[in-house]
Design an enzyme around this catalytic site. Structure first.
Site, PDB file in Angstrom:
ATOM      1  N   SER A  36      -2.387   9.867   1.759  1.00 26.02           N
ATOM      2  CA  SER A  36      -1.030   9.660   2.273  1.00 26.02           C
ATOM      3  C   SER A  36      -0.596   8.236   1.993  1.00 26.02           C
ATOM      4  CB  SER A  36      -1.003   9.911   3.780  1.00 26.02           C
ATOM      5  OG  SER A  36       0.216   9.452   4.327  1.00 26.02           O
TER       6      SER A  36
ATOM      7  N   TYR B 293      -3.646   7.312  12.416  1.00 24.38           N
ATOM      8  CA  TYR B 293      -3.607   8.264  11.297  1.00 24.38           C
ATOM      9  C   TYR B 293      -3.736   7.522   9.963  1.00 24.38           C
ATOM     10  CZ  TYR B 293      -1.440  11.512   7.944  1.00 24.38           C
ATOM     11  OH  TYR B 293      -1.172  12.297   6.862  1.00 24.38           O
TER      12      TYR B 293
END
Lengths: 458, 251
Positions: free
Chosen positions: B144, B157
């Site tokens: 990501s 995250y």
């Protein structure tokens, strides 16, 4: 169950075909004799083995992911030559180049040669290759009088034409066994020169008419097509046909009169190991095609050309496959039967409309088909073209062309394939089930296997 | 086997209900993929996902897989490879967590880290070993942009993805030359159930777009893929913004 991890060793190499797509890792072994081939086959492990020659198959026919690849070029002895009858017995790893060097001085030429001399005899039989003389001479397998085959059970069998195993092996892509040696019938020639007629042809219909009309007068015939030309010029071509020049045809005082069977192919430097991708786009290839077409004589007859210049112009540039860059290229070759000319026209038009930058597009006529179960040629028209894999949407486009080819009763060539759908293949090769059954009986554990065999469930 | 365009015939999706995973599977089924394994916790959602792919004509099988139960990975995933070659593994599982809650609940924060990083290390290594044994295949890892630079808004995250990203890059280098290809995919903000209700970031994308980028990356044998591609340049700049300034950016 634990995953077995593979200990990499020095013999392992990432291998691709000539098109440089889809690399896979295999342990490469270089046997020097029959006993070493047999030993390597016995010891090859659960992912099997496949024989490989000079790596000119475009796709994955001579790759074996996670298994063994037997580099057969060490078996390079010419065993016996009968210069009276025109027969040669040689090991499977001997190249056609080597045969030409050795046999031309005696006035013999290989019966069938593809666009490169750098293929081995074993590979030529395994792919049942064809040349510009298919309409006269058929494919390579037709000139093999016997071959020695090492089958998966470790037995060495002598296989002769007319038998089931012979027909499964010619064109069998190395999956029936490892070809160890073969005896070939040769073609007598008086000189190492070709007498060539060249003509420019303005469009596809005219080209097909001329091929139809005159091919029987020549042993060799091939047409280079400009697939970027559109509209009225769609399918414009340079048609080249020729025969081996007889000694008497050499002009007086021609230097070849003194040494008529000389064979001296020249070589240019190779492209560097890294070439960026995208060099062969529509503009550069379009320019090349334009020049190539214009540079060809409008019509020239009886020109003398050397064997390499006529048969193997690309062999003059070693590693020419690098010019497509690291992403590589695919070669698409199909055949459609006579009577399906409309399909051929439609496909050529579709390729031209799709603006595929192909500068090596070749159209030929095949003669009668060959007995090999997976042999490619059938009586009809065959077109071959190179395309860079980076072309957007190319995969889907070629899938659509496959549909047309199958619909017309045609097929694509396994030695050049790296992308056909497995489900399309059965319709192309009606004897595929027989081939599979023979393999299952002869080699139940699939000792002989390849990436091609896995991809298409051969 | 993969074809010349990198299109796989068999696919294993780790995180079998992942929207990006399923979008990729749909796209690849339209090309060459015939066998799809969906690995995930047995649930009606997993069954429904399998059925939806079956309707497209693929031979779909499921295998129970829990990212947090790393002890079971070798056995569960190893079995998939004994059934036949897998041409591509898509590591698509991961959780976003709830940053605000997780900051005050270390156990929940650790679960995010364990799922996204530890679970991926374990599953990734198992699959890489199996791909290496078969001598070919691609391991596609969904990283990501959040892993590229830690942001105040989702650094738990983000840090887990940073770890995963570094792991996948190293694995790719380790496997270079083995016929196995590792591709790191860094999507930006993806509109999916994972991000439902969140404020959309600039350059937001969709699972379908990520799937398209994955297919292109396979064809090019890319090592890193940004989705959308413009993020490569944006992040190259963002990476160098001084921290005092970065802190104050509304990102």
């Amino acid at each position: 169950m634990a995953v077995e991890t593979h200990v990499l060793d020095d013999d392992c190499e990432a291998i691709t075909g000539w098109g440089r797509t889809a690399p896979t890792l295999a342990r490469v072994q270089r046997p020097r004799g029959h006993a070493e081939v047999a030993e390597a086959l016995r010891a090859c492990g659960p992912r099997g083995a496949v024989a490989r020659g000079l790596g000119r198959a475009y796709g994955d026919a001579a790759q074996n992911a996670g298994g063994t690849v037997l580099d057969m070029t060490g078996l390079d002895r010419i065993l016996a030559v009968d210069t009276t009858a025109g027969l040669v017995a040689c090991e499977a790893g001997v190249s056609l180049h080597r045969l030409m060097e050795a046999l031309l001085p005696f006035g013999w030429f290989v019966p069938v040669t593809p666009g490169t001399r750098y293929v081995t005899v074993g590979g030529a039989i395994g792919a049942d290759i064809h040349g510009k003389n298919h309409h006269v001479s058929g494919s390579f397998g037709r000139h093999v009088t016997a071959l020695e085959l090492l089958t998966a059970d470790g037995e060495i069998r002598t296989v002769v034409p007319g038998t089931t195993l012979f027909d499964a092996t010619t064109g069998g892509m190395g999956l029936t066994g490892v070809i160890l040696s073969a005896t070939l019938r040769l073609l007598p020639v008086e000189t190492s020169l070709m007498r060539v007629d060249t003509e420019r042809v303005p469009d596809l219909d005219e080209l097909m008419a001329r091929l139809d009309d005159g091919d029987h007068r020549y042993r060799y015939s091939v047409a280079w097509i400009d697939l970027l030309a559109r509209g009225a010029a769609t399918g414009r071509a340079v048609l080249t046909r020729g025969d081996h020049a007889p000694y008497d045809a050499l002009p007086r005082h021609h230097r070849a009169r003194r040494d008529p069977l000389a064979f001296r192919p020249g070589r240019l430097p190779a492209p560097p190991p890294y070439v960026p991708g995208g060099l062969l786009g529509r503009t550069s290839v379009g320019l090349f095609n334009e020049l190539w077409y214009r540079a060809a004589p409008r019509a020239a007859t009886g020109r003398l050309q050397s064997l390499p210049a006529f048969f193997h112009p690309l062999d003059g540039v070693p590693h020419w496959n690098r010019i497509y860059g690291p992403a590589g290229f695919v070669q698409y070759q199909f055949v459609v039967p006579y009577g399906q000319e409309d399909t051929l026209r439609r496909i050529v038009r579709r390729i031209a409309d799709h603006r595929c930058p192909s500068f090596l597009a070749v159209l030929k006529r095949f003669g009668s088909g060959d007995p090999g179960w997976l042999s490619f040629p059938l009586p009809g028209w065959t077109l071959a073209l190179d395309l860079p894999t980076g072309l957007p949407g190319l995969g889907r486009f070629l899938d659509a062309l496959d549909e047309e080819v199958v619909g017309a009763g045609g097929r694509i060539y396994l030695a050049k394939d790296s992308r056909v759908r497995p489900e399309t293949l059965a319709a192309m090769y009606p004897r595929l089930d027989e081939f599979r059954a023979l393999r299952a009986a002869l080699d139940p554990r699939s000792v002989l296997t390849s990436d091609l065999a896995r991809r298409l469930a051969l | 086997m993969k074809d010349a365009f990198g299109a796989p015939q068999s696919l294993l999706v780790l995180g079998g209900t992942s929207e990006i995973g399923l979008a990729t599977a749909r796209r690849l089924i339209a090309r060459r993929t015939r066998v799809v394994w969906l690995a995930g916790r047995p649930s009606p959602a997993l069954t429904a996902a399998a059925d939806s792919l079956r309707a497209l004509g693929a031979d779909v099988r499921t295998v129970p897989f829990d990212a947090l139960d790393t002890e079971s990975h070798e056995e569960r995933l190893g079995k998939v490879f004994t059934e036949g070659d897998i041409d591509m593994v898509l590591l698509a599982f991961g959780v976003l967590g709830d940053q605000a809650r997780d900051e005050s609940d270390p156990v929940a924060a650790v679960r995010v880290a364990q799922t996204n990083y530890t679970g991926a290390v374990s599953a990734g290594l198992v699959c890489a070993g199996a791909l290496q044994a078969q001598g070919h295949g691609s391991l596609v890892v969904l990283s990501s942009v959040a892993g590229e630079r830690a942001r105040r808004a989702n650094f738990i995250y983000g840090s887990s993805k940073a770890g995963l990203d570094a792991f996948a890059q190293g694995l790719g280098d380790a496997l270079h030359g083995t016929g196995v290809h590792v591709m790191v995919v860094r999507p930006g903000f993806v509109r999916s159930k994972m991000t439902a209700g969140l404020a959309e970031a600039p350059l937001a994308t969709t699972p379908e777009a990520v799937a398209g980028a994955i297919e292109l990356g396979l064809r090019r044998r890319s090592e890193t893929v940004w989705v959308p591609g413009a993020l490569r340049m944006v992040m190259a700049a963002v990476r160098h913004v001084p921290r005092p300034l970065f802190r104050r950016l509304p990102v």
